[in-house]
Design an enzyme around this catalytic site. Sequence first.
Site, PDB file in Angstrom:
ATOM      1  N   MET A 279      -1.208   2.418  -0.574  1.00  0.00           N
ATOM      2  CA  MET A 279      -2.348   3.084   0.075  1.00  0.00           C
ATOM      3  C   MET A 279      -3.599   2.226  -0.043  1.00  0.00           C
ATOM      4  O   MET A 279      -4.343   2.055   0.928  1.00  0.00           O
ATOM      5  CB  MET A 279      -2.589   4.452  -0.571  1.00  0.00           C
ATOM      6  CG  MET A 279      -1.551   5.492  -0.177  1.00  0.00           C
ATOM      7  SD  MET A 279      -1.820   7.069  -1.045  1.00  0.00           S
ATOM      8  CE  MET A 279      -0.962   8.210   0.060  1.00  0.00           C
ATOM      9  N   ASP A 280      -3.832   1.688  -1.232  1.00  0.00           N
ATOM     10  CA  ASP A 280      -5.030   0.866  -1.435  1.00  0.00           C
ATOM     11  C   ASP A 280      -5.013  -0.351  -0.516  1.00  0.00           C
ATOM     12  O   ASP A 280      -6.030  -0.717   0.073  1.00  0.00           O
ATOM     13  CB  ASP A 280      -5.104   0.431  -2.906  1.00  0.00           C
ATOM     14  CG  ASP A 280      -6.405  -0.310  -3.215  1.00  0.00           C
ATOM     15  OD1 ASP A 280      -7.479   0.183  -2.840  1.00  0.00           O
ATOM     16  OD2 ASP A 280      -6.334  -1.401  -3.825  1.00  0.00           O
TER      17      ASP A 280
END
Lengths: 243, 243
Positions: A159-160
């Site tokens: 996600m990051d």
Amino acid sequence: MMRRSFQVAARLGHRCILPRLDPAAAFGSSTDSLVSRFCPVKTDLKDYALPNASWCPDMLSLYQEFLEKTKSDGWVKLPSFQSNRDHIQGLKLPSGLVAASDKSDWRIFTRCIQVEGQGYEYVIFFHPFKKKSVCLFQPGPYLEGPPGFAHGGSLAAMMDETFSKTAYLAGEGLFTLNLNIRFKNLIPVGSLAVLNVQVEKIEDQKLYMSCIAQSRDQETVYAKSSGVFLQWQLEEESSPWSL
Amino acid sequence: MMRRSFQVAARLGHRCILPRLDPAAAFGSSTDSLVSRFCPVKTDLKDYALPNASWCPDMLSLYQEFLEKTKSDGWVKLPSFQSNRDHIQGLKLPSGLVAASDKSDWRIFTRCIQVEGQGYEYVIFFHPFKKKSVCLFQPGPYLEGPPGFAHGGSLAAMMDETFSKTAYLAGEGLFTLNLNIRFKNLIPVGSLAVLNVQVEKIEDQKLYMSCIAQSRDQETVYAKSSGVFLQWQLEEESSPWSL
């Protein structure tokens, strides 16, 4: 194409990379120019975001669907090189963040495992106009947490990374300020998770984004998250780099 | 030693691992018994949480300091095997989460890179009475984000893993429900980050924890985070496993 450099204020001696931003500064590079620099038409670098024998049928077919959308619907397939050091050949990062070149085998974290299918398999599609991304993510057996399922941290990192690339291309966001993840279900190793990332707003030199990770049929939500990224002030390359 | 199994309710067919918990259930295993099962006195498994030539002087000396504290101050050095499948030889996880054994080379995500110094180097010390942990973390060049610095996702995963082991040993917390990270500064590759994790409270079958990651001299804060983990109801092994 206008090339630019970054104005940074980094106290590397103190391991402190807090930028000193000018609140009145405008952010100049257009999304189109950022995308075109990010996606070189010709390069000798290996693109790891291409199908291989380990991809599950769901991942392969959805990849093909989005590839079709790159032809007519404005989506862009992002290349994924071994290191951000490769990406910055087209991008440029703040000079204070470019460590001295050496012979180390540097790898971006999400490409740390190069054996096909064992670690991260993923590809990110980005839509410049809609300011959204879709990441097709298939965790391998080296990303395990509970037996048979992906480690929560591997999804957090995916996600990051998707936030990160989206933030940069959509609005010159470069650094994660906040990442908040609510986990709902575990992702079975070897299966497909689809991450839908949307830039919600850009305000006070920050990009606010949301993400939902779910199965392809959308029946199972794996996690929801939000991310805040700091924009980085761009200046003409003729300006002095300030460290 | 009393052995226990987990009561789980998992709909694996739908890839849904939401447990159905009995709000009145008591959580039975003592921290001491969990720790003693987690840390076998004798094992043939390789412990990756031992010093090697890649550890920087800061990491080595702080490791020695905490090792001394294991002799008199109640701290416990946690072993770190290749996979959670190895840890569950002493721990037991819910049966619904133990995937059928096969010949795959499974690895816990934070031990996915086995070349010394290239990926995750870390060791976790846990204090059963104080319900806190300290993780010494040294990111290698395969964990890179911005050139020369650790990827935010690699720190997120390290926090999740430290939370996870702490939550299990301190209160049978097994699954991350929420992870919220505020990033402050970048961690230079090859340097030491010290993660201090504290269980703040245990309430409504959830463990609430906090973490601060900083340099050894505490002058640079890399990130602060909070994590919420779900407790898993334990039952006597003689009880039927419910899936």
